[in-house]
Design a protein around this motif. Structure first.
Motif, short mmCIF file in Angstrom:
data_model
loop_
_atom_site.label_atom_id
_atom_site.label_comp_id
_atom_site.label_asym_id
_atom_site.label_seq_id
_atom_site.Cartn_x
_atom_site.Cartn_y
_atom_site.Cartn_z
N HIS A 48 0.75 -1.18 -0.04
CA HIS A 48 -0.02 0.03 -0.24
C HIS A 48 0.89 1.16 -0.08
O HIS A 48 0.62 2.29 -0.87
CB HIS A 48 -1.04 -0.03 1.31
N VAL A 51 2.38 1.70 -3.44
CA VAL A 51 1.16 2.17 -4.42
C VAL A 51 0.87 3.69 -4.23
O VAL A 51 0.94 4.57 -5.06
CB VAL A 51 0.14 1.57 -4.28
N ILE A 55 1.33 6.92 -6.97
CA ILE A 55 0.31 7.74 -7.04
C ILE A 55 0.67 9.19 -7.17
O ILE A 55 0.13 9.95 -7.69
CB ILE A 55 -1.01 7.48 -6.24
N THR A 146 -2.87 -1.25 -20.51
CA THR A 146 -3.40 -0.20 -19.99
C THR A 146 -3.19 1.18 -20.67
O THR A 146 -1.87 1.51 -20.75
CB THR A 146 -3.88 -0.29 -18.41
N PHE A 175 -1.79 -6.86 -7.46
CA PHE A 175 -2.50 -5.52 -7.06
C PHE A 175 -1.44 -4.71 -7.39
O PHE A 175 -1.64 -3.50 -7.95
CB PHE A 175 -3.02 -5.48 -5.69
N LEU A 176 -0.33 -4.56 -6.78
CA LEU A 176 0.97 -3.85 -7.14
C LEU A 176 0.95 -3.67 -8.61
O LEU A 176 1.24 -2.58 -9.03
CB LEU A 176 2.25 -4.36 -6.26
N ASP A 178 -0.92 -4.22 -11.09
CA ASP A 178 -2.20 -3.53 -11.73
C ASP A 178 -2.19 -2.12 -11.30
O ASP A 178 -2.56 -1.35 -12.36
CB ASP A 178 -3.39 -4.34 -11.35
N SER A 179 -1.74 -1.78 -10.23
CA SER A 179 -1.83 -0.36 -9.76
C SER A 179 -0.60 0.54 -10.75
O SER A 179 -0.63 1.47 -10.99
CB SER A 179 -1.54 -0.23 -8.16
N LEU A 180 0.57 -0.25 -10.76
CA LEU A 180 1.65 0.31 -11.38
C LEU A 180 1.27 0.57 -12.87
O LEU A 180 1.61 1.55 -13.45
CB LEU A 180 2.78 -0.37 -11.18
N ALA A 182 -1.55 0.95 -14.35
CA ALA A 182 -2.42 1.99 -14.42
C ALA A 182 -1.92 3.57 -14.34
O ALA A 182 -2.04 4.36 -15.11
CB ALA A 182 -3.45 1.87 -13.32
N MET A 183 -0.77 3.53 -13.54
CA MET A 183 0.08 4.52 -13.44
C MET A 183 0.88 4.92 -14.55
O MET A 183 0.99 6.01 -15.17
CB MET A 183 0.77 4.79 -12.19
N ARG A 186 -0.97 6.17 -17.59
CA ARG A 186 -1.26 7.43 -17.48
C ARG A 186 -0.35 8.36 -17.86
O ARG A 186 -0.64 9.45 -18.45
CB ARG A 186 -1.73 7.82 -15.98
#
Length: 190
Positions: A48, A51, A55, A146, A175-176, A178-180, A182-183, A186
């Protein structure tokens, strides 16, 4: 066979010994569960924190610096490398910066992975760069498509220890990833 009067068969001492053994086994299991729970809590908190750090990145270069320079300390690993494909170009980033890499290498390794793979190795994957020879356990985490990110991998390496896969641990690393992803999608430059 007849037992003389007054002879009592002693069941109590055997039963007490079995109960004492079972209590000792239960205490050991309890200690193992507590240690696992503490380890999982610590891992969850670290993921967490990682992430949240990414972010907060303000642009793509800061995202790369956070992942390759700050994540090893946050996640408690020795090396972090990032490899991805954008357009027809492959890239590899580690603590020494961003480097070109064959897109096929990233795509072929990515194609083999739908979820995180933890494994013990004699040497880390070449995508780690110069430190690969010093690594003996690695996690290869897919970064799913993504935005402008077509395919990618996050690699975490340890110089000591063995890779142990648990469903909860690999879900956390998924999860780590997928979060990365997405960033990166972006911030990835056009």
């Amino acid at each position: 066979m007849a037992f003389p009067m007054g002879t009592v068969i002693d069941f109590e001492s055997g039963a007490v010994a079995r109960l004492q053994r079972r209590i000792a086994e239960t205490e050991a299991e309890r200690a193992d569960l507590l240690a696992f729970g503490q380890g999982h809590w610590t891992a969850t908190r670290s993921v967490h924190e990682a992430v949240l750090a990414v972010i907060a990145s303000e642009h793509f270069d800061s995202l790369l610096r956070i992942v390759t320079e700050k994540w090893p300390a946050i996640l408690g690993c020795d090396a972090v490398a990032l490899a991805f494909v954008s357009g027809k170009t492959g890239f590899r980033a580690d603590d020494s910066g961003m480097h070109g890499v064959e897109a096929r290498l990233v795509e072929s390794l990515y194609a083999e992975r739908h979820h995180t793979v933890l494994r013990s190795v004699d040497a880390g994957h070449p995508l780690f760069g110069p430190c690969a020879a010093d690594l003996h356990a690695e996690a290869i985490i897919p970064l799913h498509e993504t935005g402008r990110l077509q395919s990618g991998l996050l690699l975490l390496g340890q110089s000591q220890g063995e890779a142990e896969a648990t469903p909860q641990g690999t879900e956390l690393l998924d999860f780590l990833g997928d979060s990365l992803a997405a960033m990166i999608g972006r911030w990835l430059p056009r």
